[in-house]
Design a protein around this motif. Structure first.
Motif, PDB file in Angstrom:
ATOM      1  N   LYS A 273       6.970  -4.788   6.629  1.00  0.00           N
ATOM      2  CA  LYS A 273       8.011  -3.875   6.145  1.00  0.00           C
ATOM      3  C   LYS A 273       9.127  -3.731   7.160  1.00  0.00           C
ATOM      4  O   LYS A 273      10.312  -3.760   6.806  1.00  0.00           O
ATOM      5  CB  LYS A 273       7.376  -2.491   5.874  1.00  0.00           C
TER       6      LYS A 273
ATOM      7  N   LYS B 223       6.651   8.729  -3.766  1.00  0.00           N
ATOM      8  CA  LYS B 223       5.847   7.765  -3.019  1.00  0.00           C
ATOM      9  C   LYS B 223       6.760   6.918  -2.154  1.00  0.00           C
ATOM     10  O   LYS B 223       7.944   6.784  -2.379  1.00  0.00           O
ATOM     11  CB  LYS B 223       5.103   6.833  -3.988  1.00  0.00           C
TER      12      LYS B 223
ATOM     13  N   PRO C 206       6.162   3.080   0.407  1.00  0.00           N
ATOM     14  CA  PRO C 206       5.137   2.110   0.831  1.00  0.00           C
ATOM     15  C   PRO C 206       4.649   2.378   2.236  1.00  0.00           C
ATOM     16  O   PRO C 206       5.441   2.620   3.139  1.00  0.00           O
ATOM     17  CB  PRO C 206       5.874   0.764   0.757  1.00  0.00           C
ATOM     18  N   GLU C 207       3.339   2.323   2.367  1.00  0.00           N
ATOM     19  CA  GLU C 207       2.736   2.380   3.708  1.00  0.00           C
ATOM     20  C   GLU C 207       2.893   0.994   4.354  1.00  0.00           C
ATOM     21  O   GLU C 207       3.362   0.844   5.465  1.00  0.00           O
ATOM     22  CB  GLU C 207       1.252   2.744   3.570  1.00  0.00           C
ATOM     23  N   ILE C 208       2.445  -0.012   3.550  1.00  0.00           N
ATOM     24  CA  ILE C 208       2.579  -1.401   4.002  1.00  0.00           C
ATOM     25  C   ILE C 208       3.321  -2.157   2.908  1.00  0.00           C
ATOM     26  O   ILE C 208       3.034  -1.994   1.720  1.00  0.00           O
ATOM     27  CB  ILE C 208       1.206  -2.052   4.208  1.00  0.00           C
TER      28      ILE C 208
ATOM     29  N   GLU D  16       0.880  -1.189   0.000  1.00  0.00           N
ATOM     30  CA  GLU D  16       0.000   0.000   0.000  1.00  0.00           C
ATOM     31  C   GLU D  16       0.914   1.235   0.000  1.00  0.00           C
ATOM     32  O   GLU D  16       1.818   1.328   0.821  1.00  0.00           O
ATOM     33  CB  GLU D  16      -0.878   0.014   1.246  1.00  0.00           C
ATOM     34  N   ALA D  17       0.623   2.106  -0.959  1.00  0.00           N
ATOM     35  CA  ALA D  17       1.537   3.269  -1.084  1.00  0.00           C
ATOM     36  C   ALA D  17       1.015   4.468  -0.297  1.00  0.00           C
ATOM     37  O   ALA D  17      -0.161   4.549   0.014  1.00  0.00           O
ATOM     38  CB  ALA D  17       1.673   3.639  -2.559  1.00  0.00           C
ATOM     39  N   LYS D  18       1.929   5.321   0.004  1.00  0.00           N
ATOM     40  CA  LYS D  18       1.496   6.617   0.565  1.00  0.00           C
ATOM     41  C   LYS D  18       2.437   7.699   0.028  1.00  0.00           C
ATOM     42  O   LYS D  18       3.533   7.396  -0.485  1.00  0.00           O
ATOM     43  CB  LYS D  18       1.522   6.587   2.091  1.00  0.00           C
ATOM     44  N   GLU D  19       1.941   8.887   0.124  1.00  0.00           N
ATOM     45  CA  GLU D  19       2.747   9.992  -0.415  1.00  0.00           C
ATOM     46  C   GLU D  19       3.946  10.246   0.470  1.00  0.00           C
ATOM     47  O   GLU D  19       3.861  10.148   1.695  1.00  0.00           O
ATOM     48  CB  GLU D  19       1.882  11.257  -0.479  1.00  0.00           C
ATOM     49  N   ARG D  20       5.007  10.531  -0.218  1.00  0.00           N
ATOM     50  CA  ARG D  20       6.213  10.783   0.578  1.00  0.00           C
ATOM     51  C   ARG D  20       6.324  12.271   0.821  1.00  0.00           C
ATOM     52  O   ARG D  20       6.387  13.062  -0.112  1.00  0.00           O
ATOM     53  CB  ARG D  20       7.440  10.257  -0.165  1.00  0.00           C
ATOM     54  N   GLU D  21       6.379  12.621   2.036  1.00  0.00           N
ATOM     55  CA  GLU D  21       6.286  14.046   2.327  1.00  0.00           C
ATOM     56  C   GLU D  21       7.655  14.729   2.421  1.00  0.00           C
ATOM     57  O   GLU D  21       7.788  15.945   2.309  1.00  0.00           O
ATOM     58  CB  GLU D  21       5.529  14.261   3.648  1.00  0.00           C
TER      59      GLU D  21
END
Lengths: 495, 167, 106, 165, 499, 427
Positions: free
Chosen positions: B153, B105, B107-109, B94-99
């Protein structure tokens, strides 16, 4: 090498010729001519024997060769007066028959079978050894079987099988009786023999067994003759047989049955013969009456003659069993007379059948006009059969009736009456079929040609001659008949 | 063109009675047996739990690991290439934005189900940025529960590459 | 003493023989028929051996041995025939091997 | 002691035989037959026929019945292919009744023989006297047996061979 | 080793070794079927020559003490039977040659088996000991079982083989039981010794021997297909290939009688009367039931099979007469065997020749009008039928004459009458064939297999022999006739009693 | 029946049990270790009781325990439950009975009594072996059939055909041996082998009848269903063959039965061809008359052998990991060997000093022969194992070809030659 006697020649000449004919590609006319020539030769030989025959009651022209030594079975031939007269009868009848069958256009096998039959008949006639007798007795059957089966009409196979099985059944019991006699001889004398003259000497068999043996023989002869309860093969066989077959069966083989009856039964079982004579006289007379009546109701000309023939044979049997010289002489004479008459009649019916293609009396009539010669001969034969004075039939029937009167008055009367019955239906037939005009178309009828006349002429002449001067023929057999009677009376006295 | 007949092997009498071959074979095995019997130290077998294998090469496909950037952050950009390439479909991302701006991007998971993994190495090949590797050198992975076989992860990141440590 | 008397052995043998005969008569399974015949041969062996002991001669033993060999020979033919039959008919029922009789009874 | 063994063995033999006749499945029948045969071999041993005892086991139990069972398994007969024998028990019973007179007849004849055995020699029933007897008196049948076996062999080959197309 | 004694068994040895040689040759594909027939023929012929050498010479009896300790015997009796069996085999091979060649499925082992069965039969005749006899019987029967089922692509063959095998084995068990009982009774199984022991036992209890003898008779009756055991005959004969049927019908009976006459005449002589009543019933039933069976058949082959039952009945008539008139009755058995052998071999052989090319001619109907197509064959077939029916002029007549004479001599006139009755019935089914062949126009004319090869010649020779056996005598010097056959049969019978 | 005879009988039975049943775990162990060594592996060596591993022997016992206590599983498709259970019993029983006639030593004479040193004191020898070896196939066939599984059935049929085929050749090869020895009693055969051939070769069967020996050994392999003839199992083709459906102790019986059969075959081979209980050149008579010498030899040789063995233990028997309990084993073993040595030597010394007496000599002979037999048996078993791990399995048709077309004719030819020689030489 063995020396071959005249009797052997008579026996084997037809057989050898037949075998040669069988294996060589001669056509049917050639075969027929050869068969005729052979029969004429045999007639000449028979005549030779006849002239040289001595008037004693003994057996002459003996031929004797061992055959199966282990069992004393011999090739043993000889003739006495009785066989002589049957021989003469056969020798005369067969050439005549050939002449009458000449135009029938039969294939080769027919004539060959005829030749074989002649061999068998002669063998039966001459055999003095019982096994040899049995041998020829059965050997005679096969060609008959072939003739009826091959050339008969209607349900021929059935009737062939029937007559064969009937005849063989009878002869098989005779066979057992012969064997029993042989064994009895062995036990008594310690050696094997089936010679008639030897078997006569047996004394050890108990009376009951003798009766059984006698019946065993009689079964065979009765079927051949045929006597009353054993006649069921008769009608179909006669009506389905070709002319030659009927001729052989009625005028020769049936007579052989009667002949063998005299030849073997009297010497072997004189006492039983006397004892059971009443039974057989009864049977004979019953047959005479029964068949006579049966003949009246027939509309098929062949069947009528068949019954008529059977009726006469009953008469003959009755005569034989009448135990006196008249009856026996009469029987011997009737054998000859009837053989000629019936033989002639059957042959003439054959001509009729060949021309018209029918057998029913109702379909005939008015033949006399178309075929006068035919009518003349037919008439002579009918007269003979009926026993009109001047024919030999009359003499024979008279003698038998006399003999039967001597035996039993009632039997004599009955037989005399029955002769009248015979006269009635014969004349009715003659009238209806030959003389009377009718609307039936008989245009196909052709008169006899010269060969057929040649064949019938001697018969007719003989019929008349024997009727007018019977002693000419009777003297040859009288000693033999006396001889047989002596045996019977000898025993009868003891009984 | 002449025909050349090649003689089949094994047709001579000696071959056909088989016994010499059998005996020679048995001699071979006997030699091994005797050698090992007289001196078991010749046998190269490891007494495994006590002794560990020492010859695992760097190309050995062991349990996966996620590499880190120099800054210690995860190198993965959650591009899903590995998950797409995986024939066993054992990778869940699961991706998330990289801040932090280093990249777009992350990975979240990132989970790998080892019970499904076929260790084909497809993910490693597919990875565009060398984020997933299989050179951890871990050849035995033991767990008590099914859940323990899900590599999260964190676990993946904690696997150290053997590179440089061995050989 | 039962075990030392000829008669007791004969009784056993006759019982076996009768059972075998029964099997042949009343069973339809061709295997059982075959086995019944073998059983009868065995019973006869027992008789032979008991008689050998009875007469105190080795002949009985030898006859029994011969019988065993004969049984073996019969077994070979019998079993191979059974195989052939079973392959044809797919059945072990001896009653169906009657094509011959049936054909005639038409 | 011997009596007990005898009774035991003979009851096994008869039981096995009965089983063979009564069982529906051929395999069960065959196994019963083995039981019977082995019990019989025990009886042979009781009759001091030690060689025959072994031969019985080797040839009968070891070869013939093995072959039989082998064939049974080889054909792998399904239950449906077994013959239906609805009246089996009745026929068996009637047959048994019918056989009683025969048995009585034969047994009565045997009953008149002197019953107890003669004293046994040391080596009666051993292989050696048996061999002597065999080769002195029974040589010819022994050789003929080989021909018989040869014939059976050819027969089995003929029947067992693959059919030509 | 006594070579002289061994030389008396030369025919046996020739046949036995021939069988083995043929067996060894059989896998060789190159040798054709014709060659095999020829080889078989040669072996049998040589054996026959050896046998004929002793035919006149050996009016003696050799128990062959030194080589086989009385297990075998060689006397003129066995020589006579050997000659019969060998000539039967010879004729079978010659007659069947055409059949074997046409029906190509006959693998070559067939001939080996054939020789083995001849070997077994000859051995049976020579056997002087019960178990040896049984083994000989088994050799002969086992080979026959296989020969019957040889063409196993045909279900009928296999089924016939199966029936024969089951019943044959069962009867074998009875034979063994009989031997066991006799062994129990007298303590020996050697034939001469049994006789002596039985003589000594006379007056004491001999029930064991009697029961044992009865069981032997059961086997014997089964193998010759007498009354209660006749059921297999028709099916097996029908199922078997024709030459095999001919062989079975003609020779196996000869061998069985060869053995059973020996044992009944020599060993069980003192107690033979016990079975007379039994035989009386059996003979009557055999004759009548056999006749019934023969009448209802529609296939010629089955008819011949059924009629063989009847012929068994005839032979049994003579057999039962042995008690009173041993010499003539037993030689009559022998003679009738010859007669039946010739006639049936001829008939079966001819039919096998006819059916070799097609399967058509098996029922009566198929022979309709046969004579017009094949006059010679029809004539020969007729001769054989006449001989089987026992008409005078054929060997069958002399055989029946002989048998019935013996029966009457022994006081069994009733049996003779039964025999005559059966003969009378037999006329029907034999003459039916002749009638069918001659009296009907032929149905189809197209299949006319030419007379070629040796088989028709041999059949013709048999036909001649059948006729010659009925009429031949001592007219022609130095040519054997009926007397010769009877005398040799007697001689062979006498040789049984040479001590 | 006195104490001695009862005890001797009991000893015999126990010995037979030991050699057959007791040998099974050992054989299993041997099989595994030998397999390991041949394939350059170690094989089982870990399982221990208080540190005692005996080179992995304990593993076999553990396996046995496992088989006994495992759940007895039976598929629901099995209809013939009784036969299914009977099958392994048959295999095991017949294999076990086979062993009962093997002579461990020469006839033992104590006082006036003579004892046959066999499990069952009967002199039918080879016949007994053939009989029960033949019976063992029933178990396999029944098991395969009752399993109601096509692989099992295939295995059973294979086994049946194989046994029938090879029994013929085996019997025929035995005939020539019988002709040579002139007896069927195994004791007589061994006694014969105690003599010398040409004065210098022990008259062992392998020298007298090499061909028969080879044929017999090959057929014995087939009878015991060992590789290369183990097509009845044939894992690679038909799963597990006849015992596919078996588990737990029913499988265990099959398993043990196989080893017992192997052991019995080995025993027979040893008896027939390798001099039985005889040491070469030292037959019973020689042994008895030279008993003191022999004992002295043992007294000298035993420490030597023990020393070498102890050295081997020291070299090879140690556990890699320090401080493991298993490292105690070597020490214990060496001490044990020492104690045994001392004990035996002490005992023998007494015997030597006091003299044995006639019975004593006899007993000592028997003991030595039993030991000899045991060693030979083990060696032969080793050969079985060795062959198994060397040769690949036969294909089925090859197997039948070998049996019928090679072994059988050879055996017959061998009989002919042997018989001719015997007749010509008039032996």
């Amino acid at each position: 090498m063995m020396d071959i006697g005249i009797l052997s020649i008579i026996i084997f000449l037809p057989m050898v010729v037949a075998l040669i004919l069988l294996l060589t590609p001669i056509n049917q006319n050639g075969t027929r001519n050869m068969a005729f020539i052979v029969s004429v030769i045999i007639f000449c030989l028979a005549l030779f024997i006849y002239t040289n025959f001595q008037l004693t009651g003994t057996i002459q022209l003996r031929e004797f060769h061992p055959w199966i030594k282990a069992y004393g079975i011999n090739y043993s031939l000889g003739i006495d007066g009785f066989s002589l007269i049957v021989l003469m009868l056969i020798a005369t009848l067969i050439p005549s028959a050939y002449l009458l069958l000449w135009n029938n256009n039969r294939p080769k096998n027919y004539w060959i079978s005829m030749l074989f039959i002649q061999s068998g008949i002669s063998g039966t006639l001459f055999s003095l050894d019982l096994i040899l007798f049995y041998f020829f007795w059965e050997a005679m059957l096969l060609p008959v079987f072939m003739i009826i089966g091959l050339f008969g009409s209607g349900n021929r196979v059935y009737s062939t099988l029937k007559v064969t099985i009937y005849t063989i059944m009878g002869s098989l019991f005779m066979f057992v009786s012969i064997l029993y006699l042989g064994v009895a001889f062995y036990y008594e004398f310690g050696s094997w023999s089936f010679e008639l003259s030897d078997l006569v000497q047996i004394t050890t068999i108990s009376h009951g067994h003798r009766v059984l043996l006698f019946l065993g023989f009689m079964l065979a002869f009765s079927i051949k003759i045929p006597l009353f309860p054993f006649h069921t093969w008769l009608l179909e066989t006669y009506s389905n047989s070709p002319t030659g077959g009927v001729f052989l069966l009625s005028s020769i083989m049936a007579k052989l049955g009667a002949y063998a009856l005299v030849r073997f039964m009297i010497p072997l079982f004189p006492d039983i013969f006397v004892e059971l004579s009443s039974v057989f006289v009864g049977l004979g007379i019953f047959g005479l009456v029964y068949f006579g009546i049966a003949a009246i109701s027939q509309h098929n000309i062949k069947k009528m003659f068949a019954y008529s023939s059977a009726s006469h044979l009953g008469f003959i049997t009755a005569g034989i069993f009448s135990l006196n010289v008249h009856g026996m002489m009469g029987s011997a004479f009737l054998i000859v007379a009837h053989a000629m008459a019936t033989g002639g009649l059957f042959l003439l019916v054959g001509v009729l059948e060949r021309n018209l293609g029918i057998r029913s009396i109702d379909g005939m009539g008015g033949i006399a006009a178309k075929a006068p010669l035919f009518t003349v001969f037919f008439g002579i034969m009918v007269l003979c059969t009926v026993g009109i004075p001047g024919t030999n039939g009359f003499v024979a029937e008279l003698l038998i009736v006399l003999g039967l009167f001597k035996y039993n008055a009632f039997a004599g009367i009955l037989s005399a009456l029955t002769v009248l019955v015979a006269a009635s239906y014969m004349f009715w037939l003659f009238q209806k079929a030959i003389l009377a005009n009718s609307e039936n178309d008989v245009s196909a009828m052709v008169d006899l040609d010269w060969k057929e006349v040649l064949g019938l002429l001697p018969l007719s002449l003989l019929i008349i001659a024997m009727g007018i001067y019977p002693d000419l023929f009777l003297y040859k057999i009288e000693p033999t008949i006396q001889h047989y009677l002596m045996e019977i009376l000898h025993v009868g006295a003891k009984v | 063109m002449g025909i050349k007949i090649i003689k089949r092997e094994g047709q001579s009498f000696k071959d056909r009675i088989y016994l010499p071959a059998i005996f020679s074979g048995m001699w071979v095995t006997l030699k091994h047996f005797l050698r090992n019997l007289s001196d078991t130290s010749n046998i190269k077998t490891l007494c495994y739990p006590e002794e560990q294998p020492i010859d695992i090469t760097s190309r050995y496909r062991g349990v996966h690991l996620l590499t880190k950037r120099d800054d210690g952050s995860v190198r993965c950009v959650a591009c899903f290439m590995c998950a797409t390439a995986c024939p066993a479909e054992c990778i869940f991302i699961e991706a998330k934005e990289r801040e932090d701006g280093v990249d777009e991007k992350m990975p979240e998971i990132f989970t790998i189900d080892l019970l499904e993994c076929v260790f084909c190495g497809g993910c490693v090949e597919a990875c565009p940025c060398d984020a997933i590797r299989m050179d951890s050198g871990i050849f035995s992975f033991v767990a008590q529960k099914r859940e323990d076989f899900l590599l999260t992860k964190d676990k993946l990141l904690s696997h150290e590459s053997m590179k440089g440590t061995i050989c | 003493m039962i075990a030392g008397s000829l008669f007791s052995y004969i009784v056993v043998a006759m019982l076996l023989l009768s059972i075998g005969l029964l099997g042949v008569i009343s069973r339809k399974n061709i295997f059982v028929i075959y086995m019944s015949i073998e059983l009868m041969l065995n019973a006869i062996n027992l008789i032979f051996i008991a008689l050998g002991r009875h007469h105190h001669s080795m002949s009985g033993h030898i006859m029994a041995m011969m019988v065993i060999a004969i049984a073996a020979a019969e077994a070979a033919v019998f079993l191979s025939l059974i195989v052939v039959l079973y392959r044809r008919k797919k059945s072990l029922d001896s009653d169906i091997f009657r094509t011959l009789a049936q054909k005639e009874s038409l | 002691m011997l009596d007990v063994i005898f009774l035991l063995l003979s009851s096994f033999a008869i039981g096995g035989a009965l089983g063979m006749v009564l069982f529906h499945q051929p395999v069960h029948s065959a196994l019963s037959l083995i039981l019977c045969i082995i019990a019989l071999s025990g009886l042979f041993a009781l009759l001091s026929a030690s060689f025959l005892f072994m031969v019985q086991i080797i040839v009968y139990a070891g070869a013939i019945i093995t072959l039989l069972i082998f064939i049974i398994m080889f054909l792998n007969v399904k239950e449906a292919n077994l013959p239906k024998e609805p009246h089996k028990n009745i026929t068996l019973f009637l047959g048994a009744l019918g056989l009683i007179p025969l048995n009585i007849l034969i047994l009565r004849a045997f009953y008149k023989l002197p019953s107890s055995f003669l004293e046994k020699n040391d080596n009666f029933g051993d292989i050696k006297p048996l061999g002597m007897e065999l080769f002195e008196h029974w040589l010819l049948p022994f050789e003929l047996i080989s021909i018989l076996l040869l014939v059976a062999l050819i027969g089995a080959v003929v029947f067992g061979r693959k059919e030509e197309a | 080793m006594n070579w002289v004694e061994l030389s008396y068994l030369l025919p046996l040895i020739v046949i036995g070794s021939g069988a083995v040689i043929l067996m060894l040759l059989s896998p060789i594909e190159k040798i054709s079927m014709e060659r095999f027939s020829l080889l078989t023929f040669i072996f049998i012929f040589v054996a026959l020559l050896c046998d004929l050498y002793y035919f006149g010479v050996l009016y003696t009896s050799f128990p062959l003490k030194h080589i086989f300790s009385k297990m075998l015997i060689s006397d003129s009796y066995s020589v006579y039977f050997d000659a019969l069996l060998l000539s039967g085999a010879l004729v079978t091979i010659l007659v069947g040659m055409h059949y074997f060649q046409t029906k190509r499925k006959f693998k070559k082992e067939f001939f080996s088996l054939f020789l083995f069965s001849v070997f077994g039969m000859m051995l049976l005749v020579h056997a002087n000991e019960l178990l040896t006899a049984f083994i000989a019987l088994e050799i002969a029967s086992l080979s026959l079982y296989v020969m019957v089922g040889f063409q196993k692509y045909d279900t009928r063959r296999v089924e016939a083989s199966y029936q024969y095998l089951v019943l044959g084995s069962l009867s074998g068990v009875f034979f063994l039981l009989g031997s066991a009982l006799i062994y129990a009774g007298v303590g020996t199984t050697i034939l001469g010794d049994i006789g002596k022991e039985v003589d000594m036992l006379m007056g004491k209890d001999i029930s064991l021997v009697v029961i044992g003898g009865t069981f032997l008779l059961v086997t014997f009756l089964f193998k010759i297909s007498a009354f209660p055991f006749q059921n297999w005959t028709i099916d097996v004969y029908d199922g078997a290939p024709l030459p095999v049927t001919a062989f079975m019908a003609a020779t196996f009976k000869v061998a069985i009688f060869g053995f059973i006459l020996r044992i009944m005449l020599v060993d069980l002589d003192p107690i033979r009367e016990i079975w007379d009543e039994l035989f009386f019933v059996i003979i009557t039933a055999t004759l009548l039931y056999g006749s019934f069976l023969a009448v209802i058949q529609r296939s010629l082959k089955r008819m011949l099979a059924a009629s063989s039952i009847v012929h068994t009945g005839y032979i049994l008539i003579a057999f039962v007469s042995i008690g009173v008139v041993g010499e003539s009755a037993s030689s009559s058995v022998i003679y009738y065997l010859v007669a039946y052998f010739l006639s049936s071999m001829g008939a079966f052989g001819l039919i096998s020749y006819i059916t070799a090319d097609d399967h058509v001619r098996v029922t009566y109907e198929d022979f309709r009008g046969f004579a017009h197509v094949h006059p010679y064959m029809a004539a020969m077939l007729s001769i054989f039928m006449l001989s089987l029916a026992g008409l005078p002029g054929t060997i069958g007549f002399v055989g029946k004459f002989y048998i019935f004479t013996g029966a009457i001599e022994a006081g069994n006139t009733i049996l003779a009458v039964f025999g005559v009755t059966a003969t009378f019935i037999s006329i029907y089914y034999y003459f039916k064939l002749i009638a069918l062949m001659y009296f009907y126009p032929t149905a189809e004319m197209e299949d006319i297999p030419p007379l070629k090869g040796i088989a028709p010649l041999v059949i013709g020779f048999i036909a001649f022999a059948v006729i010659w056996g009925g009429i031949g005598n001592t007219f022609v010097a130095y040519f054997p006739g009926i007397d010769f056959l009877i005398d040799t049969a007697r001689l062979s019978y006498m040789s049984l009693f040479i001590k | 029946m006195n104490m001695i005879s009862i005890s001797i009988v009991i000893i015999n039975v126990i010995l037979a049990l030991l050699f057959s049943l007791g040998a099974a775990p050992i054989l299993v162990w041997i099989e595994r270790r030998v397999a390991g060594f041949i394939q350059d592996r170690l094989g089982p060596n870990r399982c221990h009781i208080g540190g005692i591993r005996l080179g992995g022997l304990i593993q076999s016992f553990a396996d046995m325990l496992k088989l006994v206590f495992k759940e007895d599983f039976q598929s629901s498709s099995i209809k013939q439950g009784f036969l299914f259970s009977l099958a392994p019993v048959l295999v095991f029983g017949s294999a076990f009975l086979t062993f009962m006639v093997m002579p461990f030593a020469d006839d033992l004479k104590i006082g006036e009594q003579v004892f046959m040193m066999q499990g069952l004191p009967i002199d039918l020898g080879i016949l007994w072996f053939l009989a029960f070896a033949g019976l063992s196939v029933y178990g396999i066939m029944l098991g395969g059939w009752a399993s109601n599984n096509k692989y099992s059935l295939l295995g059973a049929i294979r086994a049946g055909a194989q046994v029938i085929s090879y029994e013929a050749a085996m019997g025929l090869s035995l005939v020539s041996i019988l002709i040579t020895y002139g007896s069927i009693h195994l004791g007589d055969m061994v006694a014969y082998q105690g003599t010398l051939l040409f004065g210098f070769i022990p008259a062992w069967g392998i020298f007298l009848q090499p061909l028969a020996a080879i044929i017999f050994i090959v057929t014995a392999f087939a009878e015991a269903n060992r590789t290369p003839f183990d097509i009845a199992e044939g894992e690679s083709e038909i799963v597990g063959g006849f015992h596919t459906e078996y588990s737990a102790m029913r499988f265990g019986l099959f398993f043990v039965g196989e080893y017992v059969a192997m052991s019995a075959s080995s025993a027979l081979i040893v008896t027939l061809f390798f001099g039985g209980y005889h040491l070469p050149y030292l037959n019973t008579g020689v042994l008895k008359s030279n008993m003191p010498l022999v004992l002295s030899f043992i007294v000298i040789a035993l420490p030597l052998v023990s020393y070498l063995f102890a050295k081997w233990i020291g070299k090879n028997n140690h556990w890699k990991e320090e401080g493991n309990i298993r490292n105690r084993e070597s020490k214990i073993l060496i001490q044990g060997i020492l104690v045994i040595n001392v004990g035996i030597i002490f005992l023998l010394g007494i015997f030597l000093r006091e003299g044995l007496g006639e019975d004593g000599v006899n007993i000592a002979t028997a003991v030595i022969q039993i030991a000899t037999f045991a060693i030979k048996l083990l060696l032969m078993n080793f050969v079985f194992v060795w062959v198994r791990w060397t040769l690949p399995r036969f294909r089925y048709d090859q197997l039948q070809d070998l049996g019928w077309k090679v072994l059988m004719p050879l055996a017959i030819a061998n009989i002919l030659v042997t018989a001719t020689i015997v007749v010509v030489m008039g032996v």
